[in-house]
Design an enzyme around this catalytic site. Structure first.
Site, PDB file in Angstrom:
ATOM      1  N   GLU A   1      47.139  45.025  40.912  1.00 37.28           N
ATOM      2  CA  GLU A   1      45.713  44.726  40.800  1.00 37.28           C
ATOM      3  C   GLU A   1      45.468  43.235  40.620  1.00 37.28           C
ATOM      4  O   GLU A   1      44.484  42.686  41.110  1.00 37.28           O
ATOM      5  CB  GLU A   1      45.125  45.504  39.613  1.00 37.28           C
ATOM      6  CG  GLU A   1      43.621  45.464  39.520  1.00 37.28           C
ATOM      7  CD  GLU A   1      42.941  46.266  40.609  1.00 37.28           C
ATOM      8  OE1 GLU A   1      42.059  45.682  41.281  1.00 37.28           O
ATOM      9  OE2 GLU A   1      43.280  47.446  40.790  1.00 37.28           O
TER      10      GLU A   1
ATOM     11  N   ASP B   1      35.538  41.173  44.234  1.00 40.12           N
ATOM     12  CA  ASP B   1      36.621  42.017  44.739  1.00 40.12           C
ATOM     13  C   ASP B   1      36.556  42.087  46.258  1.00 40.12           C
ATOM     14  O   ASP B   1      35.734  41.414  46.901  1.00 40.12           O
ATOM     15  CB  ASP B   1      36.575  43.407  44.097  1.00 40.12           C
ATOM     16  CG  ASP B   1      35.399  44.254  44.570  1.00 40.12           C
ATOM     17  OD1 ASP B   1      34.625  43.805  45.442  1.00 40.12           O
ATOM     18  OD2 ASP B   1      35.248  45.384  44.062  1.00 40.12           O
TER      19      ASP B   1
END
Length: 419
Positions: free
Chosen positions: A15, A24
């Protein structure tokens, strides 16, 4: 279940960690380790971490980031434990935790992945994971790589920092050595094939490297009968693999006894006549090839015979018999050129049975426990020669009815170390 420490480490690695707000892959604002900022958090400028409001405009400390992750993971764990109705290995739970954290708990609960998993279709989970690789209608490379890593973890590959181009092959079990991972229904690979070989005497048929319902039955039978588990799982975990190793040591095979007594070959033929058949009939019965040893599945199955018959010893009366020996003795069969052994059961104490009756009793038990058949009646099954066919006072056990792909040279061995 809870995410393991190793699963948590992998998730952080995949991540990434950002102490400040970032966009993101979908262009949404996030912070920390994959924490997507909610509407309330965006409007207030605060995140509640362990019950305390924390302003994040100037960033979070590393300690706060990790606490936020653990907070998010608790929600993911609750979702998985409430939604999933089937048994999972730890690495499978870890893979799904990473997946659910990435796609969101709500999306996971509505997913087809969850539906197929809950009806026991473990093998379909990786394919369902790979569907979740789009952002804004476009296939995203980062999501593709993330899904492949999760698929690899689902299959039991748990090494950190795997190079992404290797993941796809590893996820399908192609590079996995026996004993490196827990094995369960839905997996494939060389290690699964090795498991099937070693459990040949426990309802085993062929070693195709595909962990399906048949292999699950093999594992459960071994766990129930050998390990004496009250509730067999069908999962080949480390305890099961260790028990299989101990089982092999408990029932050794004497390869000196197996050797051909012709005085001409090395004990296991000379590899002659490959691709040649008697009378031009291309059937295994007429195959003249001197296989390079005894078939491993057959010998592991013999070990199971010993286990299921503790009141008998099983001297091998006939092992490898090469073409020279066949000529010396006027034999017209090639079964014993690596595909068969004859056992001469001896009672530890007098069982009051005639030899014929004793052998028939043992044959029936082998049929029951090993899925063997009489007189080559079914393809790809271990076979027992019946008394009617000639095996009156011995037990003839072979793999003659296997397809050629299950009789490749790599399935044969000449030493206990290779067994």
């Amino acid at each position: 279940m809870n995410l393991s420490e190793q699963g948590r480490t992998l998730l952080i690695e995949w991540e990434g960690c950002e102490c400040r707000v970032y966009l993101d892959i979908a262009g949404k604002q996030a912070i920390g380790i994959g924490h997507l900022l909610t509407k309330d958090e965006l409007s207030s400028g605060k995140i509640y971490i362990q019950g305390k409001a924390v302003r994040y405009a100037d960033g979070l400390t590393e300690h706060q980031v990790l606490n936020l992750l653990d907070q998010d993971l608790k929600e993911v764990e609750r979702t998985l434990n409430k939604s999933i109705k089937v048994t999972l290995a730890q690495h499978q739970f870890d893979a799904l935790a990473s997946f659910a954290l990435n796609v969101g708990s709500h999306a996971f609960k509505k997913s087809t992945l969850l539906k197929v998993l809950n009806i026991g279709q473990y093998e379909d989970v990786p394919g369902q994971m790979r569907r979740w690789v789009y952002s804004g209608g476009q296939r995203a490379r980062g999501l593709c790589e993330r899904r492949e890593k999760e698929c690899a973890l689902w299959h039991g590959i748990i090494e950190s920092r795997i190079v992404s181009r290797e993941i796809s092959a590893i996820a399908r079990g192609q590079a996995v050595q026996y004993g490196q991972r827990i094995m369960q229904k839905g997996m494939q690979g060389a290690d699964v094939q090795e498991l099937q070989i070693r459990l040949a005497g426990f309802s085993g048929t062929v070693a195709d490297g595909d962990f399906g319902s048949g292999t699950e039955t093999q594992v459960k039978q071994f766990q129930r009968d050998v390990m004496q588990m009250k509730d067999p799982t069908g999962i080949a975990d480390q305890d099961t693999l260790k028990s299989i190793e101990d089982f092999g040591k408990r029932y050794p095979i004497d390869f000196e006894v197996l050797k051909c007594p012709c005085g001409k070959c090395s004990g296991f033929g000379q590899g002659k006549f490959k691709g040649q058949y008697r009378d031009g009939k291309r059937t295994e019965r007429n195959n003249l090839y001197e296989y390079p040893g005894i078939h491993r599945m057959l010998l592991w199955a013999v070990r199971a015979v010993m286990f299921y018959h503790p009141d008998y010893t099983f001297p091998i009366s006939s092992g490898y018999r090469c073409s020279v020996y066949a000529e010396q003795k006027g034999m017209n069969t090639t079964n014993h050129q690596g595909k068969a052994v004859d056992l001469d059961p001896k009672p530890v104490k007098d069982d009051k049975l005639k030899d014929e009756d004793r052998c028939e009793k043992i044959r029936q038990k082998i049929i029951e426990t090993a899925k063997a058949v009489l007189d080559w009646s079914t393809p790809n099954r271990k076979s027992l020669e019946s008394a009617k066919a000639g095996a009156t006072t011995w037990v003839h056990y072979d793999v003659r009815n296997y397809d050629p792909k299950y009789l490749e040279d790599r399935f044969f061995c000449t030493t206990a170390q290779d067994l």
